[in-house]
Design an enzyme around this catalytic site. Structure first.
Site, PDB file in Angstrom:
ATOM      1  N   LYS A  46       4.449  -6.851  -8.862  1.00 48.84           N
ATOM      2  CA  LYS A  46       5.277  -5.667  -8.891  1.00 48.84           C
ATOM      3  C   LYS A  46       5.803  -5.305  -7.502  1.00 48.84           C
ATOM      4  O   LYS A  46       6.749  -4.533  -7.355  1.00 48.84           O
ATOM      5  CB  LYS A  46       4.437  -4.474  -9.385  1.00 48.84           C
ATOM      6  CG  LYS A  46       3.858  -4.627 -10.763  1.00 48.84           C
ATOM      7  CD  LYS A  46       2.912  -3.467 -11.063  1.00 48.84           C
ATOM      8  CE  LYS A  46       2.128  -3.755 -12.315  1.00 48.84           C
ATOM      9  NZ  LYS A  46       1.000  -2.785 -12.462  1.00 48.84           N
ATOM     10  N   GLY A  47       5.126  -5.832  -6.474  1.00 47.08           N
ATOM     11  CA  GLY A  47       5.348  -5.351  -5.115  1.00 47.08           C
ATOM     12  C   GLY A  47       6.782  -5.430  -4.625  1.00 47.08           C
ATOM     13  O   GLY A  47       7.211  -4.609  -3.825  1.00 47.08           O
ATOM     14  N   GLU A 102       9.981 -11.370  -2.138  1.00 41.93           N
ATOM     15  CA  GLU A 102       8.588 -10.908  -2.056  1.00 41.93           C
ATOM     16  C   GLU A 102       8.481  -9.669  -1.175  1.00 41.93           C
ATOM     17  O   GLU A 102       9.260  -9.507  -0.239  1.00 41.93           O
ATOM     18  CB  GLU A 102       7.723 -12.007  -1.422  1.00 41.93           C
ATOM     19  CG  GLU A 102       7.082 -12.968  -2.400  1.00 41.93           C
ATOM     20  CD  GLU A 102       5.905 -12.329  -3.134  1.00 41.93           C
ATOM     21  OE1 GLU A 102       5.856 -11.094  -3.260  1.00 41.93           O
ATOM     22  OE2 GLU A 102       5.028 -13.080  -3.585  1.00 41.93           O
ATOM     23  N   ASP A 103       7.496  -8.835  -1.441  1.00 38.43           N
ATOM     24  CA  ASP A 103       7.236  -7.733  -0.526  1.00 38.43           C
ATOM     25  C   ASP A 103       6.516  -8.251   0.719  1.00 38.43           C
ATOM     26  O   ASP A 103       6.812  -7.838   1.833  1.00 38.43           O
ATOM     27  CB  ASP A 103       6.426  -6.615  -1.197  1.00 38.43           C
ATOM     28  CG  ASP A 103       5.171  -7.111  -1.883  1.00 38.43           C
ATOM     29  OD1 ASP A 103       5.011  -8.342  -2.044  1.00 38.43           O
ATOM     30  OD2 ASP A 103       4.339  -6.273  -2.271  1.00 38.43           O
ATOM     31  N   LYS A 134       2.713 -11.471   7.157  1.00 37.14           N
ATOM     32  CA  LYS A 134       1.445 -11.452   7.898  1.00 37.14           C
ATOM     33  C   LYS A 134       1.162 -12.888   8.318  1.00 37.14           C
ATOM     34  O   LYS A 134       0.286 -13.556   7.777  1.00 37.14           O
ATOM     35  CB  LYS A 134       0.335 -10.965   6.950  1.00 37.14           C
ATOM     36  CG  LYS A 134      -0.300  -9.666   7.330  1.00 37.14           C
ATOM     37  CD  LYS A 134      -1.531  -9.451   6.505  1.00 37.14           C
ATOM     38  CE  LYS A 134      -1.588  -8.082   5.931  1.00 37.14           C
ATOM     39  NZ  LYS A 134      -2.827  -7.842   5.177  1.00 37.14           N
ATOM     40  N   PHE A 155      -4.274  -3.867   6.424  1.00 38.10           N
ATOM     41  CA  PHE A 155      -4.029  -3.697   4.992  1.00 38.10           C
ATOM     42  C   PHE A 155      -2.926  -2.656   4.833  1.00 38.10           C
ATOM     43  O   PHE A 155      -3.111  -1.489   5.167  1.00 38.10           O
ATOM     44  CB  PHE A 155      -5.282  -3.253   4.243  1.00 38.10           C
ATOM     45  CG  PHE A 155      -5.125  -3.419   2.751  1.00 38.10           C
ATOM     46  CD1 PHE A 155      -5.497  -4.602   2.141  1.00 38.10           C
ATOM     47  CD2 PHE A 155      -4.550  -2.419   1.984  1.00 38.10           C
ATOM     48  CE1 PHE A 155      -5.315  -4.781   0.770  1.00 38.10           C
ATOM     49  CE2 PHE A 155      -4.359  -2.586   0.619  1.00 38.10           C
ATOM     50  CZ  PHE A 155      -4.749  -3.762   0.011  1.00 38.10           C
ATOM     51  N   VAL A 156      -1.769  -3.106   4.351  1.00 33.39           N
ATOM     52  CA  VAL A 156      -0.612  -2.210   4.299  1.00 33.39           C
ATOM     53  C   VAL A 156      -0.265  -1.822   2.868  1.00 33.39           C
ATOM     54  O   VAL A 156      -0.461  -2.606   1.926  1.00 33.39           O
ATOM     55  CB  VAL A 156       0.622  -2.828   4.997  1.00 33.39           C
ATOM     56  CG1 VAL A 156       0.481  -2.757   6.492  1.00 33.39           C
ATOM     57  CG2 VAL A 156       0.872  -4.259   4.535  1.00 33.39           C
ATOM     58  N   ASP A 162       0.676  -1.927  -2.840  1.00 34.46           N
ATOM     59  CA  ASP A 162      -0.325  -1.020  -3.420  1.00 34.46           C
ATOM     60  C   ASP A 162      -1.738  -1.282  -2.917  1.00 34.46           C
ATOM     61  O   ASP A 162      -2.030  -2.321  -2.324  1.00 34.46           O
ATOM     62  CB  ASP A 162      -0.360  -1.196  -4.947  1.00 34.46           C
ATOM     63  CG  ASP A 162      -1.082  -2.489  -5.351  1.00 34.46           C
ATOM     64  OD1 ASP A 162      -0.735  -3.567  -4.817  1.00 34.46           O
ATOM     65  OD2 ASP A 162      -2.015  -2.419  -6.175  1.00 34.46           O
ATOM     66  N   ARG A 168       2.474   2.679  -4.061  1.00 36.70           N
ATOM     67  CA  ARG A 168       3.692   1.844  -4.109  1.00 36.70           C
ATOM     68  C   ARG A 168       4.951   2.662  -3.836  1.00 36.70           C
ATOM     69  O   ARG A 168       5.957   2.139  -3.380  1.00 36.70           O
ATOM     70  CB  ARG A 168       3.835   1.183  -5.491  1.00 36.70           C
ATOM     71  CG  ARG A 168       2.811   0.109  -5.800  1.00 36.70           C
ATOM     72  CD  ARG A 168       3.281  -0.687  -7.000  1.00 36.70           C
ATOM     73  NE  ARG A 168       2.224  -1.458  -7.644  1.00 36.70           N
ATOM     74  CZ  ARG A 168       1.882  -2.697  -7.294  1.00 36.70           C
ATOM     75  NH1 ARG A 168       2.479  -3.288  -6.306  1.00 36.70           N
ATOM     76  NH2 ARG A 168       0.918  -3.329  -7.960  1.00 36.70           N
TER      77      ARG A 168
HETATM   78  C1  PRP Z   1       0.760  -9.638  -3.377  1.00 33.59           C
HETATM   79  C2  PRP Z   1       2.170  -9.733  -2.842  1.00 33.59           C
HETATM   80  C3  PRP Z   1       2.481 -11.204  -2.926  1.00 33.59           C
HETATM   81  C4  PRP Z   1       1.132 -11.839  -2.684  1.00 33.59           C
HETATM   82  C5  PRP Z   1       1.053 -12.315  -1.270  1.00 33.59           C
HETATM   83  O1  PRP Z   1       0.831  -9.579  -4.766  1.00 33.59           O
HETATM   84  O2  PRP Z   1       3.083  -8.974  -3.608  1.00 33.59           O
HETATM   85  O3  PRP Z   1       2.966 -11.582  -4.196  1.00 33.59           O
HETATM   86  O4  PRP Z   1       0.126 -10.830  -2.931  1.00 33.59           O
HETATM   87  O5  PRP Z   1      -0.202 -12.865  -0.990  1.00 33.59           O
HETATM   88  P1  PRP Z   1      -0.446 -14.393  -0.628  1.00 33.59           P
HETATM   89  O6  PRP Z   1       0.610 -14.790   0.356  1.00 33.59           O
HETATM   90  O7  PRP Z   1      -1.829 -14.364  -0.033  1.00 33.59           O
HETATM   91  O8  PRP Z   1      -0.386 -15.197  -1.874  1.00 33.59           O
HETATM   92  P2  PRP Z   1      -0.311  -9.006  -5.705  1.00 33.59           P
HETATM   93  O9  PRP Z   1      -1.005 -10.149  -6.383  1.00 33.59           O
HETATM   94  O10 PRP Z   1      -1.166  -8.045  -4.943  1.00 33.59           O
HETATM   95  O11 PRP Z   1       0.487  -8.249  -6.843  1.00 33.59           O
HETATM   96  P3  PRP Z   1       1.476  -6.994  -6.779  1.00 33.59           P
HETATM   97  O12 PRP Z   1       2.774  -7.474  -6.155  1.00 33.59           O
HETATM   98  O13 PRP Z   1       1.656  -6.604  -8.201  1.00 33.59           O
HETATM   99  O14 PRP Z   1       0.813  -5.905  -5.948  1.00 33.59           O
END
Ligand code: PRP
Length: 181
Positions: A46-47, A102-103, A134, A155-156, A162, A168
């Site tokens: 969702k991010g 991606e976020d 990161k 941790f952001v 989220d 969010r």
């Molecule tokens: C987070 C973020 C990326 C991923 C990055 O998603 O949105 O998709 O983790 O991490 P990585 O580079 O270590 O793979 P999350 O699974 O938390 O889901 P969300 O977007 O719904 O919060």
């Protein structure tokens, strides 16, 4: 409700003004790079929803968007190291200019999984846009093509990101203190 801090108590890492400026720059770059072509933005739920919606409105090209849902984190702080596909895109990716949105890039495992998945679908091109990177946490050999901000290992939350589904909707990217996670 748990004891996580109120949004107003969080330290801001990237302000809404800096985000707005940088998103406009990324959109201008995308507009130049794909001049005369169309692009498909694929947001990773969702991010990325908020970043995608701001980015899409600044790109001056024939643009469509779609969403994919994967999870690597579950509800907590640490990546499980395992990527699961929950929802696929609704349209063919064949011969399209795809930009995965991606976020945040953290370990890179999610985007590595998605790159492989989409490269198997014969796109015309495939690039990665991420608001935050990161870089110091990367374990998979992947990088973003359009990156907003390289950030330290904090941790952001906010602007789509989220903690246990909270925060969010914050307009700034903020730091959740280690004691609160
Ligand atoms: C987070 C973020 C990326 C991923 C990055 O998603 O949105 O998709 O983790 O991490 P990585 O580079 O270590 O793979 P999350 O699974 O938390 O889901 P969300 O977007 O719904 O919060």
């Amino acid at each position: 409700m748990n004891s996580a801090p109120h949004a107003a108590e969080l330290k801001v890492l990237v302000t809404r003004d800096h985000i707005r400026e940088r998103v406009a720059e990324l959109a201008a770059q995308i507009t130049r790079d794909y001049a005369g072509q169309s692009v498909v933005l694929v947001g990773v739920l969702k991010g990325a929803a908020i970043f995608l919606s701001d980015l899409a409105r600044q790109i001056q090209l024939d643009t469509t968007f779609d969403f994919i849902s994967v999870s690597s984190y579950g509800g907590g702080k640490q990546s499980s190291g395992e990527v699961r596909l929950y929802k696929d895109v609704d349209q063919s990716m064949s011969d399209k200019n795809i930009i995965l949105v991606e976020d945040i890039l953290d370990t890179g495992l999610t985007i590595q999984f998605l790159r492989r998945l989409f490269l198997n679908r014969a796109p015309r091109s495939l690039k990665i846009a991420a608001l935050l990177d990161k870089k110091c946490r990367r374990t998979a050999p992947v990088d973003g093509d359009y990156v907003g901000f390289v950030i330290p290992d904090e941790f952001v939350v906010g602007y789509g990101l989220d903690y246990n589904e909270r925060y969010r909707n914050l307009p700034d990217v903020c730091i959740l203190p280690p004691g609160q996670i």
